[in-house]
Design a protein around this motif. Sequence first.
Motif, PDB file in Angstrom:
ATOM      1  N   ALA A 335       0.852  -1.190   0.000  1.00  0.00           N
ATOM      2  CA  ALA A 335       0.000   0.000   0.000  1.00  0.00           C
ATOM      3  C   ALA A 335       0.889   1.241   0.000  1.00  0.00           C
ATOM      4  O   ALA A 335       0.623   2.212  -0.711  1.00  0.00           O
ATOM      5  CB  ALA A 335      -0.917  -0.008   1.219  1.00  0.00           C
ATOM      6  N   PHE A 404       6.646   6.254   5.110  1.00  0.00           N
ATOM      7  CA  PHE A 404       6.478   5.650   6.426  1.00  0.00           C
ATOM      8  C   PHE A 404       5.927   4.230   6.300  1.00  0.00           C
ATOM      9  O   PHE A 404       6.432   3.290   6.925  1.00  0.00           O
ATOM     10  CB  PHE A 404       5.536   6.544   7.227  1.00  0.00           C
ATOM     11  CG  PHE A 404       5.195   6.042   8.587  1.00  0.00           C
ATOM     12  CD1 PHE A 404       6.113   6.134   9.612  1.00  0.00           C
ATOM     13  CD2 PHE A 404       3.957   5.497   8.837  1.00  0.00           C
ATOM     14  CE1 PHE A 404       5.786   5.670  10.877  1.00  0.00           C
ATOM     15  CE2 PHE A 404       3.628   5.038  10.096  1.00  0.00           C
ATOM     16  CZ  PHE A 404       4.547   5.126  11.115  1.00  0.00           C
ATOM     17  N   PHE A 473      -3.127  14.248   4.773  1.00  0.00           N
ATOM     18  CA  PHE A 473      -4.068  14.155   5.887  1.00  0.00           C
ATOM     19  C   PHE A 473      -5.260  13.254   5.569  1.00  0.00           C
ATOM     20  O   PHE A 473      -5.918  12.745   6.474  1.00  0.00           O
ATOM     21  CB  PHE A 473      -4.558  15.548   6.293  1.00  0.00           C
ATOM     22  CG  PHE A 473      -3.488  16.335   6.981  1.00  0.00           C
ATOM     23  CD1 PHE A 473      -3.216  16.125   8.327  1.00  0.00           C
ATOM     24  CD2 PHE A 473      -2.715  17.244   6.290  1.00  0.00           C
ATOM     25  CE1 PHE A 473      -2.212  16.813   8.964  1.00  0.00           C
ATOM     26  CE2 PHE A 473      -1.704  17.947   6.927  1.00  0.00           C
ATOM     27  CZ  PHE A 473      -1.448  17.727   8.270  1.00  0.00           C
ATOM     28  N   PRO A 475      -5.401  10.417   2.916  1.00  0.00           N
ATOM     29  CA  PRO A 475      -5.022   9.545   1.800  1.00  0.00           C
ATOM     30  C   PRO A 475      -6.048   8.440   1.544  1.00  0.00           C
ATOM     31  O   PRO A 475      -5.874   7.620   0.648  1.00  0.00           O
ATOM     32  CB  PRO A 475      -3.693   8.942   2.263  1.00  0.00           C
ATOM     33  CG  PRO A 475      -3.800   8.928   3.752  1.00  0.00           C
ATOM     34  CD  PRO A 475      -4.635  10.118   4.132  1.00  0.00           C
ATOM     35  N   LEU A 479      -5.992   5.135  -0.857  1.00  0.00           N
ATOM     36  CA  LEU A 479      -5.766   3.848  -0.192  1.00  0.00           C
ATOM     37  C   LEU A 479      -6.948   2.918  -0.391  1.00  0.00           C
ATOM     38  O   LEU A 479      -6.783   1.700  -0.535  1.00  0.00           O
ATOM     39  CB  LEU A 479      -5.494   4.070   1.296  1.00  0.00           C
ATOM     40  CG  LEU A 479      -4.098   4.637   1.597  1.00  0.00           C
ATOM     41  CD1 LEU A 479      -3.980   5.036   3.061  1.00  0.00           C
ATOM     42  CD2 LEU A 479      -3.027   3.621   1.249  1.00  0.00           C
ATOM     43  N   ASN A 483      -6.034  -0.657  -1.685  1.00  0.00           N
ATOM     44  CA  ASN A 483      -6.078  -1.799  -0.759  1.00  0.00           C
ATOM     45  C   ASN A 483      -6.599  -3.099  -1.379  1.00  0.00           C
ATOM     46  O   ASN A 483      -5.942  -4.134  -1.258  1.00  0.00           O
ATOM     47  CB  ASN A 483      -6.896  -1.440   0.482  1.00  0.00           C
ATOM     48  CG  ASN A 483      -6.085  -0.643   1.472  1.00  0.00           C
ATOM     49  OD1 ASN A 483      -4.863  -0.776   1.531  1.00  0.00           O
ATOM     50  ND2 ASN A 483      -6.741   0.221   2.237  1.00  0.00           N
TER      51      ASN A 483
ATOM     52  N   TRP B  87     -10.746  11.272  12.294  1.00  0.00           N
ATOM     53  CA  TRP B  87     -11.143  10.719  10.991  1.00  0.00           C
ATOM     54  C   TRP B  87     -10.255   9.537  10.674  1.00  0.00           C
ATOM     55  O   TRP B  87      -9.230   9.323  11.316  1.00  0.00           O
ATOM     56  CB  TRP B  87     -11.062  11.786   9.892  1.00  0.00           C
ATOM     57  CG  TRP B  87      -9.684  12.158   9.449  1.00  0.00           C
ATOM     58  CD1 TRP B  87      -8.968  11.568   8.458  1.00  0.00           C
ATOM     59  CD2 TRP B  87      -8.849  13.201   9.964  1.00  0.00           C
ATOM     60  NE1 TRP B  87      -7.743  12.176   8.341  1.00  0.00           N
ATOM     61  CE2 TRP B  87      -7.648  13.184   9.240  1.00  0.00           C
ATOM     62  CE3 TRP B  87      -9.004  14.159  10.979  1.00  0.00           C
ATOM     63  CZ2 TRP B  87      -6.597  14.061   9.495  1.00  0.00           C
ATOM     64  CZ3 TRP B  87      -7.957  15.040  11.225  1.00  0.00           C
ATOM     65  CH2 TRP B  87      -6.779  14.987  10.487  1.00  0.00           C
ATOM     66  N   SER B  88     -10.658   8.781   9.664  1.00  0.00           N
ATOM     67  CA  SER B  88      -9.882   7.616   9.257  1.00  0.00           C
ATOM     68  C   SER B  88      -8.676   8.107   8.459  1.00  0.00           C
ATOM     69  O   SER B  88      -8.817   8.625   7.368  1.00  0.00           O
ATOM     70  CB  SER B  88     -10.763   6.713   8.389  1.00  0.00           C
ATOM     71  OG  SER B  88      -9.966   5.718   7.821  1.00  0.00           O
ATOM     72  N   TRP B  89      -7.494   7.959   9.064  1.00  0.00           N
ATOM     73  CA  TRP B  89      -6.331   8.629   8.499  1.00  0.00           C
ATOM     74  C   TRP B  89      -5.547   7.717   7.554  1.00  0.00           C
ATOM     75  O   TRP B  89      -5.424   7.999   6.371  1.00  0.00           O
ATOM     76  CB  TRP B  89      -5.445   9.152   9.640  1.00  0.00           C
ATOM     77  CG  TRP B  89      -4.237   9.911   9.207  1.00  0.00           C
ATOM     78  CD1 TRP B  89      -4.138  10.710   8.095  1.00  0.00           C
ATOM     79  CD2 TRP B  89      -2.982   9.968   9.860  1.00  0.00           C
ATOM     80  NE1 TRP B  89      -2.890  11.270   8.034  1.00  0.00           N
ATOM     81  CE2 TRP B  89      -2.157  10.831   9.094  1.00  0.00           C
ATOM     82  CE3 TRP B  89      -2.463   9.380  11.014  1.00  0.00           C
ATOM     83  CZ2 TRP B  89      -0.842  11.103   9.458  1.00  0.00           C
ATOM     84  CZ3 TRP B  89      -1.164   9.662  11.383  1.00  0.00           C
ATOM     85  CH2 TRP B  89      -0.356  10.516  10.600  1.00  0.00           C
ATOM     86  N   ILE B  90      -4.984   6.639   8.070  1.00  0.00           N
ATOM     87  CA  ILE B  90      -4.190   5.752   7.209  1.00  0.00           C
ATOM     88  C   ILE B  90      -4.772   4.344   7.244  1.00  0.00           C
ATOM     89  O   ILE B  90      -4.355   3.514   8.050  1.00  0.00           O
ATOM     90  CB  ILE B  90      -2.720   5.695   7.663  1.00  0.00           C
ATOM     91  CG1 ILE B  90      -2.181   7.085   7.975  1.00  0.00           C
ATOM     92  CG2 ILE B  90      -1.852   5.041   6.584  1.00  0.00           C
ATOM     93  CD1 ILE B  90      -0.719   7.107   8.346  1.00  0.00           C
ATOM     94  N   PRO B  91      -5.723   4.045   6.390  1.00  0.00           N
ATOM     95  CA  PRO B  91      -6.183   2.662   6.318  1.00  0.00           C
ATOM     96  C   PRO B  91      -5.438   1.955   5.185  1.00  0.00           C
ATOM     97  O   PRO B  91      -5.892   1.926   4.057  1.00  0.00           O
ATOM     98  CB  PRO B  91      -7.675   2.820   5.969  1.00  0.00           C
ATOM     99  CG  PRO B  91      -7.771   4.155   5.269  1.00  0.00           C
ATOM    100  CD  PRO B  91      -6.507   4.936   5.520  1.00  0.00           C
ATOM    101  N   ALA B  92      -4.281   1.400   5.489  1.00  0.00           N
ATOM    102  CA  ALA B  92      -3.431   0.833   4.434  1.00  0.00           C
ATOM    103  C   ALA B  92      -3.112  -0.603   4.741  1.00  0.00           C
ATOM    104  O   ALA B  92      -2.274  -0.908   5.582  1.00  0.00           O
ATOM    105  CB  ALA B  92      -2.146   1.630   4.302  1.00  0.00           C
ATOM    106  N   ALA B 159       2.220   7.740  15.296  1.00  0.00           N
ATOM    107  CA  ALA B 159       2.312   8.279  13.936  1.00  0.00           C
ATOM    108  C   ALA B 159       1.828   9.730  13.894  1.00  0.00           C
ATOM    109  O   ALA B 159       2.457  10.585  13.274  1.00  0.00           O
ATOM    110  CB  ALA B 159       1.503   7.416  12.967  1.00  0.00           C
TER     111      ALA B 159
END
Lengths: 507, 645
Positions: A335, A404, A473, A475, A479, A483, B87-92, B159
Motif C-alpha cells: 500500500a 512511512f 491528511f 489519503p 488507499l 487496498n 477521521w480515518s487517516w491511514i487505512p493501508a 504516527a
Amino acid sequence: MSSFPWLTVLMVVPVVGAVVVAALPASKAGRAKQIAMGTSLLTLVLGILAALAYRSATTTGQFRLAEVHSWIPQFGVSWALGVDGIALALILMALVLTPVCILAAWHDVPEGGAREKYYFALILVLLAFMVGVFAATDVFLFYVFFEAMLIPVYFLIGSYGGDRRQYAAMKFLLFSLAGGLVMLVAVIALYQYGPGGSQGFLIERLTGIHFSHTAGRLMWLGFFIAFAVKAPMWPFHTWLPDAATEAKPATATLLVGVLDKVGTFGMIRFCLQIFPEASRWATPVVLVLAVISVLYGALLAIGSTDIMRLIAFTSVSHFGFIVLGIFAVTTTGWAGSALYMVNHGFATGALFLIAGMLVARRGSKRIPDFGGWQRLTPVLAGSFLLAGLAGLALPGFGSFISEFLVIVGTFQRYKTAAVIAVVGTVLAALYIMLMYKRLMTGPKPDTVGVPDLSWRERWVVIPLIGSLLVLGFYPKPVLDLVNPAVKATLSHVGVTDPAPTIAGGSK
Amino acid sequence: MHTVVTSLVAQGGSVAEASGVTSLAWLLVALPLLGAAVLLLGGRRADRFGPLLAVGLSWASFLVGLVIIVAMLGRSGAARAEHLTLWSWIPAGGFQLPAGMLVDQLSMAFVMLVTFVGSLIHVYSLGYMSHDPDKRRFFAYLNFFVAAMLLLVLADSYALLFVGWEGVGLASYLLIGFWNRNPAFATAANKAFVVNRIGDLGLTLGIALIFATFGRVDFASVAAGAPHASQGTLTAIGLLLLIGACGKSAQFPLQSWLGDAMAGPTPVSALIHAATMVTAGVYLVVRSHPIFDAAPNARLGVVVVGAITLLFGAVVGCAKDDIKKALAASTMSQIGYMMLAAGLGPIGYAFAIFHLVNHGFYKAGMFLGAGSVMHGMDDQVNMRRFGNLSGAMKVTWVTFGVGWLAILGVPPFSGFWSKDKIIEAAFIGDGWRPWVFGLAALIGAGITAFYMSRLFFMTFHGTKRWTDDVHPHESPLTMTVPMVVLAVGSAFLGLILGPTGGFTHWLEPVVGGGTEGDPVIAVPILMVLTLLLVAAGVAYAWLLYWRDSVPEVAPQGSLVTQAARQDLYQDAINEGLFMRPGIHLTRSLVFADSKGVDGAFGGLAALVGGLSARARRLQNGYVRSYALTMLLGVVAILGAVWVIS
C-alpha cells in the motif's frame, strides 16, 4: 453503461487532440497549447468519470472497466484493457499531471510555429500511451505501449531539450530499448509457456502458472531488467540524470513522475504476480539493489551542482524505497509503495517544475549561480521549500505516509534492509535543505527586475502542493482504491503478513 | 492474532470517547493553524492585521484549553481522560490508523503550558519584532509552531505524534533561519533540521518496531500490549524512542544544534528552544511509560543520557559569554534533569513533567529578559559588554532575578519544588546507581548556581562595560508585561502545585504513582547539601563577576574553560567523525558515478561503436566479398547442423 469503453476513450481522446493540434494550419499554430490544455482537461474529467464508474462496478475479476477485443489472434494478442486500484490511481495521477505540465510548458517553445504545435501534440500522444501502459491487461499490448512511449519522449528530449539533448535522448532511447528487447524475449517465451490460444497473452490467463524453475527465473529476469532500467535502479540509473537535466521541466516531470512508474508498476503486475516463485528467489538481490539505490541516489543528489540532476538523483533514491516496499511483500509495504508512486509523481513534479521556473529566471541550472533568492522571489522560494519538504517526506505531506508505510512494512519482514534504508531519510534532509540553502538563503543578490511567480505559474504549483497536502491528511480515497488491489495481487503471490510478535506471547 | 487485537481494542477502549467540551479539542490545533494559513496565504494584504490575528488566535486556543481543563477538573481522577476520534487517516493494508486525540491530564498540562506561555510570547513579539519588515511571516510561523506542538501532545498515536514532532521541527527550522540572509544563520537552521532528522531516524524505527510487535501504533494498544511483549523488544523500542528524544531535546549525543539555534529571534529561543519544543523528548519518554516501565535497561539509557547532558550543559554554560548561548546551555542541562527524572520510572515521571512546566516559565521569562536586554543594548549579546544594567532596566532586572532564583532552586521559588525532588529521586535505589546519578544531579545543582549567577551578575551588576554610544533603556509594555506574568509564575507556581502534591496527584492516573523508597542519603541532609552547594556556586560567581571587575576581552582561561567555550569540541568531533568522511564519500561517489557506472555504459557504447565501424568496412560494395561471406555462412550453418545431428 458498464460496457462503455472508458479506457479506450481515455486513450482515443488525447490522440484525437494530438492529431487536431498537429494538423493546425500555420496561421493558427498559436492555438496549439489551448487545444492541448482543453484536451488534457477533458481527459481528466473523463478519467474522474471512469473512476466513478470503477467504484460502482460489480465485476468480480482482478480488473474492472475491462475491454477485450481480439487483435492478432494468431499470436494470442488482444486489445485488452482494464484496471485495478493501483493502475487506476496511477492513471489518475498521470491525468492530473498532464494539464499541470502543459500549463508549465506554456512558453517552452517561444519560437512558436510548427515546432510549438508538435511539442504539444507529442505531450498528448504521450498521455495516451501513459494511460495505455497502465491499463493494458495483455502482456503483449503492454509491451507495445511500453516501447511506443519511447517515441514521443525521444522527440520531446531530442528536439526540445537543452544543449546536450541529442546525447541525452539517444542515451535514454538506448537504455530503454536494451531493457525492452530483453523483455521482448521474455514476453515471447511467456506465450510459449502459457496456455497459448487466441488470448494467450492475457495477464489473467498467465497468472498462477507453475513454471519450471529455470524458465520462470529467466523470464522473470527479462521483465525485471527492463523494469529496473525504467524505474531506474542502481546501476541502471545513469540515463536518468542526463535525460532529466536536458529535457524541459514538463518533460522531465512526465518522464520521472509517470513513465518511470511503469518500472515499479511492472514489478508488481508482472514480476510478482506472474512469477511469484522467481520473485522470492531473487528477493535478496533486489532488496540489496533497492537499498543501494536509496543511499546511492541520495548521496549523489547531495553531491550534485545541477538542480535538475539533483532532483533526478533524489528520484533514484525514492524509487529505491518503492522497490523496497514492493519486494518486502507485506500489505503495508505494498500500500505504501502504491501510494508512493502517486505521491512521488506530485512531489517530484513540483520540484522539477518549480526548479524550471527558477532556471528560466536565472538562465542557469548551476546551484552556485543562485543564492538569496528568497529575498528576490519569496513566493517562488516558499513554493520550492514546500515541494522540497514533500520530497524529503515531511509529515503532513502525502509522501510521508507512503515512505512511512514502506519503512514500517519492510521492517515487518526485513529488519536490516529497513534499518539501512532509513538512513536515506536523513540524507534526504541533507540534499533538500542544502539545496534550499544554496539557492534561496544568504544576502539578496544584485539581480534586479526578476518577477515573482505569475498567476499561470501559481496555478502550476497549487494543484501539486494541494494534492500532496490532501494526501498527507486524507489519503483514504487513494488507499481505498489501492487496498483491494494489493490484497488481490498478494493472494496471487501467496504471501501473508507476518503476525505481530506479541501474538505468540499471549494466550 | 485476531483475539489479541480484539482484546487490545477492548483494553484500549478504557478511555471514554469525548463528550461535551472535550470534543472541541480539535479547535486547539485548528485555530492557530488557521492563523498560520491566513497569514502566509494572505500575502501583503495580511500585513496590517496579521500579527494581531495571530496573537488573538493563540489566546483563543488557550481559552479553549482552559474550558476543557475546567470541565476535566469537574470529573473524578479516573474519568478525566477522554479520547476524541477525528477521521480515518491511514487505512493501508495491515496498517490501520484513525487520527485521534488523547485529551488526558498529561496532554492538558502541556496544552496549558504551550498556549499560555506561547500566547505571552506572541504578545512580547509584537514589541520585539515591531520594526521587522517580515513580521507577518514571523507570526505565521509562531502560530504554526503552536498548532504543531499542540498536535504533538494531543496525538493519540505515535504516527500522529510524529506529524506534530516534525511540524515543530519545521517551525524551528524556519524560525532559526528567519534572518537567513546571514549565511551562518541559514547554516544553523540546517544543522538543527538535520540533527533532528537523525533523531527522527530512531523514532521512525521505533514506530516500525512498535508496529511489528503490537500490530498497531496507538498509545492505548501499546499500553495494553506492553506486558505481553518480550523484555528485549521493549528495551529496543525504548532505546529507539530515546534516540528520537535526544534529537528533539538536544540531549547527548545529539545536542550540538541547540547552541547554534540561538540564531533565531529571541522570542523563538524562549518559546521553542527553551519552554516547549525542546522538552518534547521528555514528553515522548513519559508518554511511552508503559514501554519504559517494563524495560529497566531502556530506562537506564534515559538516565545516563540525562545525567551526562545535565553536566555537559552546565559545564558549557560556565564558559559562554554570549547571553543566549549561556541560556541555551542551561536549557540543555535542565532538560537533562527532566530526562534523568523520566528515566527513573514511576517515581520520576511526575517530577520530570513538573520540572518541565516550571522550567517553561522561568526559562522563557529569562530568555524574554535577555531579549529585553538585547533590545535596549542594540542587539549586543556579549555579556562582557553588559554590567550594571539593574538601574537602567528595572523591570527586566527584577523579573530576570525571579527566574534566576527559581532555576537555582531557592525556596519557595518554583524550581525548588521540582528540582529538589528530582535530586531526591535520583538518590533512591540500590548499588552504584543512586550514588552516581544522585551525585551528578547534586553537583549539577551547584554548577547551575554558579553559571546562572555568573550570567545574572555579569549582566545586571558589577561595573558598567558598555560603550558610550549604547543607551540602555527599558522595553515597551508589550514586552515587559509578559515578563512580569512569567516571573509571577516562576515565583508561585511551584508553591501552589508542589507542597500540596497537586501536580503529582493530577498526573497520577496517567503515569502512575511513585513507589515509596528512601534516598541513600536522608532527605533533610540532601536538602541542606543542595542549598549549601547552591550558595557556594552563587558566592563564587559573586567573587569573580560582581566584586572583581570583568575583563572586556575573555581571558584565555584554563584548558577546561577553553574546551567548554568550544562546547566540549562537539562540532569538531561531529565534523571529524561524520561530516568530513561524508563529504569525501559523496565526492568520490560523484566521481565514480560519472567515470565508473556511467563510464561502463559509455565504454560499452564506444565498444559497440568501434565494432560497428569495423563491421561497416565489410560492406564495401564488392560482390566478390559478399559472395565469400555467404559461402562462409553456408558452411557455418551446415557445420552447425552436422554437429547437432
